[in-house]
Design an enzyme around this catalytic site. Structure first.
Site, PDB file in Angstrom:
ATOM      1  N   TYR A   1       0.767  -1.251   0.000  1.00  0.00           N
ATOM      2  CA  TYR A   1       0.000   0.000   0.000  1.00  0.00           C
ATOM      3  C   TYR A   1       0.801   1.306   0.000  1.00  0.00           C
ATOM      4  O   TYR A   1       0.217   2.372  -0.179  1.00  0.00           O
ATOM      5  CB  TYR A   1      -0.979   0.000   1.181  1.00  0.00           C
ATOM      6  CG  TYR A   1      -2.013  -1.101   1.054  1.00  0.00           C
ATOM      7  CD1 TYR A   1      -3.058  -0.988   0.154  1.00  0.00           C
ATOM      8  CD2 TYR A   1      -1.914  -2.271   1.800  1.00  0.00           C
ATOM      9  CE1 TYR A   1      -3.995  -1.999   0.003  1.00  0.00           C
ATOM     10  CE2 TYR A   1      -2.850  -3.291   1.661  1.00  0.00           C
ATOM     11  CZ  TYR A   1      -3.884  -3.151   0.762  1.00  0.00           C
ATOM     12  OH  TYR A   1      -4.803  -4.152   0.609  1.00  0.00           O
TER      13      TYR A   1
ATOM     14  N   PHE B   1      -9.467  -4.848  11.059  1.00  0.00           N
ATOM     15  CA  PHE B   1     -10.730  -4.708  10.324  1.00  0.00           C
ATOM     16  C   PHE B   1     -10.508  -4.963   8.856  1.00  0.00           C
ATOM     17  O   PHE B   1      -9.361  -5.055   8.417  1.00  0.00           O
ATOM     18  CB  PHE B   1     -11.358  -3.326  10.545  1.00  0.00           C
ATOM     19  CG  PHE B   1     -10.441  -2.171  10.222  1.00  0.00           C
ATOM     20  CD1 PHE B   1     -10.376  -1.651   8.923  1.00  0.00           C
ATOM     21  CD2 PHE B   1      -9.608  -1.611  11.194  1.00  0.00           C
ATOM     22  CE1 PHE B   1      -9.521  -0.594   8.622  1.00  0.00           C
ATOM     23  CE2 PHE B   1      -8.753  -0.552  10.891  1.00  0.00           C
ATOM     24  CZ  PHE B   1      -8.705  -0.054   9.612  1.00  0.00           C
TER      25      PHE B   1
HETATM   26  C1  LIG Z   1      -2.561  -7.680  -2.849  1.00  0.00           C
HETATM   27  C2  LIG Z   1      -3.405  -7.825  -4.099  1.00  0.00           C
HETATM   28  C3  LIG Z   1      -4.832  -7.341  -3.797  1.00  0.00           C
HETATM   29  C4  LIG Z   1      -2.770  -6.982  -5.214  1.00  0.00           C
HETATM   30  O1  LIG Z   1      -3.646  -6.969  -6.330  1.00  0.00           O
HETATM   31  P1  LIG Z   1      -3.087  -6.773  -7.823  1.00  0.00           P
HETATM   32  O2  LIG Z   1      -4.242  -6.504  -8.691  1.00  0.00           O
HETATM   33  O3  LIG Z   1      -2.178  -7.885  -8.165  1.00  0.00           O
HETATM   34  O4  LIG Z   1      -2.246  -5.439  -7.656  1.00  0.00           O
HETATM   35  P2  LIG Z   1      -1.793  -4.443  -8.851  1.00  0.00           P
HETATM   36  O5  LIG Z   1      -1.581  -5.243 -10.102  1.00  0.00           O
HETATM   37  O6  LIG Z   1      -2.722  -3.298  -8.934  1.00  0.00           O
HETATM   38  O7  LIG Z   1      -0.386  -4.017  -8.265  1.00  0.00           O
HETATM   39  C5  LIG Z   1       0.104  -2.730  -8.341  1.00  0.00           C
HETATM   40  C6  LIG Z   1       1.561  -2.764  -7.949  1.00  0.00           C
HETATM   41  O8  LIG Z   1       1.686  -3.271  -6.604  1.00  0.00           O
HETATM   42  C7  LIG Z   1       2.584  -4.373  -6.594  1.00  0.00           C
HETATM   43  N1  LIG Z   1       2.074  -5.346  -5.624  1.00  0.00           N
HETATM   44  C8  LIG Z   1       0.789  -5.752  -5.505  1.00  0.00           C
HETATM   45  N2  LIG Z   1       0.691  -6.671  -4.526  1.00  0.00           N
HETATM   46  C9  LIG Z   1       1.927  -6.848  -4.028  1.00  0.00           C
HETATM   47  C10 LIG Z   1       2.454  -7.668  -2.999  1.00  0.00           C
HETATM   48  N3  LIG Z   1       1.661  -8.516  -2.308  1.00  0.00           N
HETATM   49  N4  LIG Z   1       3.758  -7.589  -2.750  1.00  0.00           N
HETATM   50  C11 LIG Z   1       4.567  -6.748  -3.450  1.00  0.00           C
HETATM   51  N5  LIG Z   1       4.103  -5.915  -4.422  1.00  0.00           N
HETATM   52  C12 LIG Z   1       2.807  -5.988  -4.716  1.00  0.00           C
HETATM   53  C13 LIG Z   1       2.539  -4.921  -7.993  1.00  0.00           C
HETATM   54  O9  LIG Z   1       3.702  -5.636  -8.307  1.00  0.00           O
HETATM   55  C14 LIG Z   1       2.410  -3.673  -8.820  1.00  0.00           C
HETATM   56  O10 LIG Z   1       3.684  -3.068  -8.927  1.00  0.00           O
HETATM   57  P3  LIG Z   1       4.148  -2.352 -10.297  1.00  0.00           P
HETATM   58  O11 LIG Z   1       3.174  -1.230 -10.522  1.00  0.00           O
HETATM   59  O12 LIG Z   1       5.528  -1.900  -9.988  1.00  0.00           O
HETATM   60  O13 LIG Z   1       4.061  -3.389 -11.343  1.00  0.00           O
HETATM   61  C15 LIG Z   1      -3.471  -9.290  -4.557  1.00  0.00           C
HETATM   62  O14 LIG Z   1      -2.171  -9.746  -4.789  1.00  0.00           O
HETATM   63  C16 LIG Z   1      -4.129 -10.233  -3.537  1.00  0.00           C
HETATM   64  O15 LIG Z   1      -5.319 -10.410  -3.558  1.00  0.00           O
HETATM   65  N6  LIG Z   1      -3.315 -10.856  -2.644  1.00  0.00           N
HETATM   66  C17 LIG Z   1      -3.819 -11.819  -1.675  1.00  0.00           C
HETATM   67  C18 LIG Z   1      -4.809 -11.201  -0.699  1.00  0.00           C
HETATM   68  C19 LIG Z   1      -4.240  -9.990  -0.032  1.00  0.00           C
HETATM   69  O16 LIG Z   1      -3.119  -9.985   0.447  1.00  0.00           O
HETATM   70  N7  LIG Z   1      -5.040  -8.929   0.019  1.00  0.00           N
HETATM   71  C20 LIG Z   1      -4.686  -7.702   0.688  1.00  0.00           C
HETATM   72  C21 LIG Z   1      -5.378  -7.674   2.006  1.00  0.00           C
HETATM   73  S1  LIG Z   1      -4.914  -6.271   2.968  1.00  0.00           S
END
Ligand SMILES: CC(C)(COP(=O)(O)OP(=O)(O)OC[C@H]1O[C@@H](n2cnc3c(N)ncnc32)[C@H](O)[C@@H]1OP(=O)(O)O)[C@@H](O)C(=O)NCCC(=O)NCCS
Length: 420
Positions: free
Chosen positions: A128, A420
């Site tokens: 984030y 949350f």
């Molecule tokens: C975390 C999550 C929501 C990210 O969704 P996503 O659609 O893949 O994210 P985006 O493609 O918009 O990513 C944007 C950037 O963030 C980075 N990023 C996203 N998730 C990341 C992670 N877990 N670790 C490191 N970098 C991450 C991406 O590499 C990308 O970087 P770039 O712009 O340099 O290429 C997804 O991986 C997920 O559902 N993970 C499992 C559940 C989870 O952890 N949810 C969060 C709960 S708080």
């Protein structure tokens, strides 16, 4: 990879709830099938306009939800927050910019609503920061080796005129919310708790997707009979050879509005026969706990991590909502993304222990920092001097970081006890 525009990001429709829940469970690696009980439960609080889904055709591949929250600023003001939760993108669709699209949409909506900050609890650290969030509170968990603590169970009962009573869940739902309100208004970083939170914590609402063990609840009343603290804990059933009791008490909640209550409740849970270990659950990083024991080394930190992530949406409102450690002025150059974010700009803060006033300015900047760094400093838990050393904040005038610390830092660390 570039964002896929064929994925439709849109608010939930009422008939889309089961599909959205299936995607949520899939994203969090929980069994994906959706029970009628879960649909019924989630339908009671899902607000369609604040529940986003990312759709590949009819299939939901991304989930994102927000709700209105209050967070306590330094000095005690309740600040309007946009609390973000249930963020997932299905593993087949990750790293294509779907989260980025959902977040952009949400932050714009939050600004339009007039929310001052956005908050969330991050599953993983690197997610984030890119959206302007900073880790604004941290938390620590201690494991207490009870025999080593030096506590004498004969002297563990309150010796200050107060008393501890075990109560049941119904009592907790009556006294807990008011106690928590008192607590959170004095605790920077604490967020409000809903009635649903109390029903889940006390077993009045048992969700089929969350394992439930009924906890014990203890309240501390001060000498005048007023409830000043609440402790909830569960105990496992572990015995060693030769009938040696080896039980672990796990604290699920401990909220105190006076140091006396805090002291009494920790000493109580460390003096229950059979209990040889106490796991404290996530506490403030500078919790009094270790020093409430005759031997503080009996309490070892077993886990420590960032907790509440915060993003300032409205710099003026956020800086004017809090009080400061001293009187002084500071000019901040705040960057927000590549200049597009609306929190970016130059601000002059005139601060005092009574409050602050903040205006946009053209005066020379003294500190340059991203909105994520300002968000990390806002609750007083991080140091500008430290962020300068890390290369994350730049001093435009020598000594400006020290001034920032004198104004912004707090003597006790901020703490958000809830997830949350
Ligand atoms: C975390 C999550 C929501 C990210 O969704 P996503 O659609 O893949 O994210 P985006 O493609 O918009 O990513 C944007 C950037 O963030 C980075 N990023 C996203 N998730 C990341 C992670 N877990 N670790 C490191 N970098 C991450 C991406 O590499 C990308 O970087 P770039 O712009 O340099 O290429 C997804 O991986 C997920 O559902 N993970 C499992 C559940 C989870 O952890 N949810 C969060 C709960 S708080």
């Amino acid at each position: 990879m570039s964002p896929r525009q064929d994925i439709d990001v849109r608010p939930l429709r009422d008939d889309g709830i089961p599909e959205w829940i299936r995607a949520l469970n899939t994203g969090f690696l929980r069994p994906p099938s959706v029970s009628e009980a879960e649909i019924a439960d989630r339908s009671t609080y899902l607000v369609p306009e604040r529940t986003l889904g990312a759709f590949d055709g009819e299939r939901c591949v991304g989930t994102f939800r927000s709700f209105g929250q209050e967070i306590t600023a330094v000095g005690g003001a309740a600040v309007r927050a946009d609390a973000i939760t249930n963020v997932t993108v299905t593993s087949t669709h990750r790293r294509r910019g779907i989260l980025t699209r959902m977040m952009a949409r949400e932050l714009t909506a939050a600004e339009e609503r007039g929310d001052v900050v956005a908050t969330l609890i991050a599953a993983e650290y690197p997610i984030y920061g890119r959206y302007g969030f900073g880790a604004a509170t941290t938390a620590a968990e201690w494991t207490i080796d009870v025999p080593r603590s030096g506590l004498d169970p004969r002297r563990a009962a309150p010796d200050d005129g107060g008393r501890i009573d075990l109560v049941d869940g119904d009592d907790v739902r009556k006294t807990g919310p008011e106690l928590y309100e008192r607590f959170r208004r004095a605790q920077p970083g604490a967020t409000d708790r809903s009635e649903r939170w109390w029903r889940i914590a006390t077993g009045a609402l048992v969700l089929d997707r969350v394992p439930w063990t009924e906890p014990f609840h203890a309240v501390y009343r001060g000498a005048r009979g007023e409830v000043e603290g609440l402790l909830s804990y569960t105990v496992d059933d572990r015995w060693g050879d030769a009938k040696q009791p080896l039980q672990t008490a796990k604290v699920t909640d401990l909220i105190a509005v006076t140091p006396a209550a805090e002291r009494a409740l920790w000493r109580y849970v460390c003096s229950i026969d059979w209990v040889t270990r106490v796991r404290t659950g996530w506490r403030a990083p500078d919790d009094l706990l270790p020093h409430l024991l005759p031997d503080p080394r009996a309490a070892a930190i077993t886990s420590q991590a960032d907790w509440l992530w915060l993003r300032i949406l409205d710099v003026v409102a956020a800086l004017e909502a809090r009080t400061y450690g001293a009187a002084g002025a500071l000019v901040l150059e705040v960057t927000d993304g590549q200049g597009q974010g609306s929190a970016g700009g130059r601000y002059r803060l005139d601060a005092s222990p009574e409050g602050g006033s903040c205006v946009r300015t053209t005066e020379a900047a003294e500190l340059t920092l991203g909105v994520g760094e300002l968000s990390e400093l806002w609750l007083g838990g991080e140091s500008a001097v430290r962020l300068v050393a890390l290369g994350r904040v730049r001093e435009e005038r020598a000594g400006a970081a020290l001034v920032a610390d004198a104004l912004l830092r707090t003597s006790r660390r901020p703490w958000c006890p809830d997830i949350f």
